[in-house]
Motif scaffolding. Sequence first.
Motif, mmCIF file in Angstrom:
data_model
loop_
_atom_site.group_PDB
_atom_site.id
_atom_site.type_symbol
_atom_site.label_atom_id
_atom_site.label_comp_id
_atom_site.label_asym_id
_atom_site.label_seq_id
_atom_site.Cartn_x
_atom_site.Cartn_y
_atom_site.Cartn_z
ATOM 1 N N TYR A 236 -20.743 11.018 21.908
ATOM 2 C CA TYR A 236 -21.064 12.202 21.095
ATOM 3 C C TYR A 236 -21.765 13.258 21.949
ATOM 4 N N LEU B 239 -11.393 5.725 15.842
ATOM 5 C CA LEU B 239 -12.325 6.635 15.181
ATOM 6 C C LEU B 239 -12.073 8.072 15.609
ATOM 7 N N SER C 291 -10.937 11.146 13.198
ATOM 8 C CA SER C 291 -11.909 12.130 12.708
ATOM 9 C C SER C 291 -12.260 13.220 13.703
ATOM 10 N N PRO D 88 -17.198 12.187 15.575
ATOM 11 C CA PRO D 88 -17.662 11.044 14.787
ATOM 12 C C PRO D 88 -18.387 10.016 15.661
ATOM 13 N N THR E 174 -16.934 6.746 7.350
ATOM 14 C CA THR E 174 -15.492 6.869 7.359
ATOM 15 C C THR E 174 -14.896 5.607 7.986
ATOM 16 N N GLY F 223 -17.567 3.791 11.000
ATOM 17 C CA GLY F 223 -17.510 5.137 11.547
ATOM 18 C C GLY F 223 -18.340 6.066 10.673
ATOM 19 N N PHE F 224 -18.837 7.132 11.288
ATOM 20 C CA PHE F 224 -19.624 8.085 10.514
ATOM 21 C C PHE F 224 -19.244 9.483 10.978
ATOM 22 N N ALA F 225 -18.731 10.276 10.057
ATOM 23 C CA ALA F 225 -18.324 11.640 10.402
ATOM 24 C C ALA F 225 -18.589 12.535 9.208
ATOM 25 N N ASP F 226 -18.977 13.736 9.482
ATOM 26 C CA ASP F 226 -19.217 14.729 8.428
ATOM 27 C C ASP F 226 -20.113 14.200 7.319
ATOM 28 N N SER G 58 -20.908 4.975 21.555
ATOM 29 C CA SER G 58 -20.441 6.050 20.694
ATOM 30 C C SER G 58 -21.435 7.221 20.656
ATOM 31 N N ARG H 186 -18.406 18.372 15.303
ATOM 32 C CA ARG H 186 -19.253 17.190 15.166
ATOM 33 C C ARG H 186 -18.391 15.950 15.353
#
Lengths: 337, 269
Positions: free
Chosen positions: B125, B83, B87, B172, B210, B203-206, B121, B170
């Motif tokens: 972050y 991930l 990202s 991911p 993702t 996954g999570f981005a922007d 995760s 930011r």
Amino acid sequence: MDSVITITRPVKSDYEFDDEFESEDFKKEEGIVTPGELVTDDPVWMKGHGTYFVGDSLYSSVAGQVSRVNRLLSVVPLRGRYAPETGDHVVGRITEVGSKRWKVDIGGKQDAILMLGSVNLPGGVLRRKSELDELAMRSFLKEGDLLNAEVQSVYASGVASLHTRSLKYGKLRNGMFTKVPLGLIVKSKNHSWDMPGNVSTIVGVNGYIWLYQTNPTTAAPIGHMLGKTQAMVEGASKHTSYQPGQGSVLITRLEEESSWEIYSDKNDIINSRVRNNIARYYNVLQALSHSELGINQSRMIMGYEISLTYEEEPSDMNVKELICQEILRMETMRGGQ
Amino acid sequence: MYRPDLRSPHQFRLLEAKTGFLPGSNGSARIRMTDGGECIVSVKSKVVQRAQESNLIEVDVDISGLRDDSNLVTNIKYNLTTLLLQSFPFKCLHLTSRYSYKLYIDCIVISHASYPVTLVSLTTYLALKTTRLPLLVSETNDQDIEELPTFSDDWDDSKLLAHMSDIQFRPPILITIGVVGSNILLDPSTEEEQVLDNAIIAGFADDAVTTPIINMNLAYNSNNTQFKGLDNKAITESIALCNKYCGALFKALDDLIDQDEDDIDGSIF
């Protein structure tokens, strides 16, 4: 839109250790000791559970409260595994199916055993267990199944032997399991309660708790099973004549109900109202254990009623504490029951 | 549908977080959950020559009580690495045309009840967001004359990794989604995990889901007899649910960082 996540910073405890807590007076009063702490150097005391001797002095081997019974001095641990005692009503989970016995996790040091001979089998109570029953053991109870039972005896090794020879014991369904520290459970005569909201609970002495939809057949008085007119006809004689085993379950009903249904894996239909209530009770239990409050029926009911005012975020830490404060406030108002 | 603790399907469990408490590392964070799960992440940095490194981020995951080569540890480490490599805005790590920072992310899961990937995760972050790096005082252009980068001695001059480039920083995150019947649940609890039909880790981005998007059995320590295949409708629905709600995660985490910044005490408690 309600919130997706709540993230808080750790709460700084402004708790300071007073000198008072260090003093000997306090220790004597509350009797809370830590491992390795000197409990007494008076040789008249006999050493009980949770203590050890060095020379003439008695030390604590666990963190807990000192209990004195006559000359016997023991320390009851604040946290720890469940130590089974005969007669305890426990909730457990099957971990293993063996020959003529099930192994049950009851949160103790060892798994308890449930003999094939100490359960009610479909088709009448008082029959011998045959080889066929032995082969069908997994169809009664299999790994992962939850049950409630009574501790029949405790062997010298500390292993508990359970039995489910009553209709109030047996396989659990229609509900949800949760665990609380077992120190919070107050031993009482009755550990299964019917509560408002069509929810019942079995609070095992071992800290395992089962919340489920109230069963209309067991919640209602005996005779409910009979047709209405029949019940009315029999009603008069019921009150006057002597009934063997009154207050408990009649043998005939036991036979009636010891059908395969008691080992059914299928839940009844539980409507959303009851589901919501079960989850509410679950959150109340979590709140009580978060605030280290003892668990009893009146507290659970109070907590439930208070929780009805919190529609949002019942799992919030703040709400947990508020509920517990409110419970304590109500208790003092009612005269500290 | 009612979840055991009455959360709404898209609601995450309550977290307690703290950042910037490890004096020996560039960034640190800790998250505790109400079910007893706890994770600490530390970010350390090193100046490297970009040409000699295959990647600029190295992740290590350690879960107490589990071997480093156990399935759970390797899976989480793999997912997190993939991930981040995919990202992470690597641009902000670049110092000069030759040199870069390389980040070493060490995650320790002290205890966990439910599948800890989201916990790790989210903590990562927070740690990355609060990572401080020393200020570069030498030239950024070393195309013609090779020059070793030099840094300001004053830690007060250090810059947040988040402010190293103009773009919004930011990192991911990974989100756990449970699928049972036709219901989709974000952040399933331990009890829920045991009865899930299937689970997705995305996954999570922007502000959008993702890759990696993988499905797995979260009840890794029990023989989950309910485990079933995944309906492709469930996948699209879960992605839609994440897209709708998970942006709020970033906001909540950033709010916490702001609060922490206002009240720096360097203590873990």
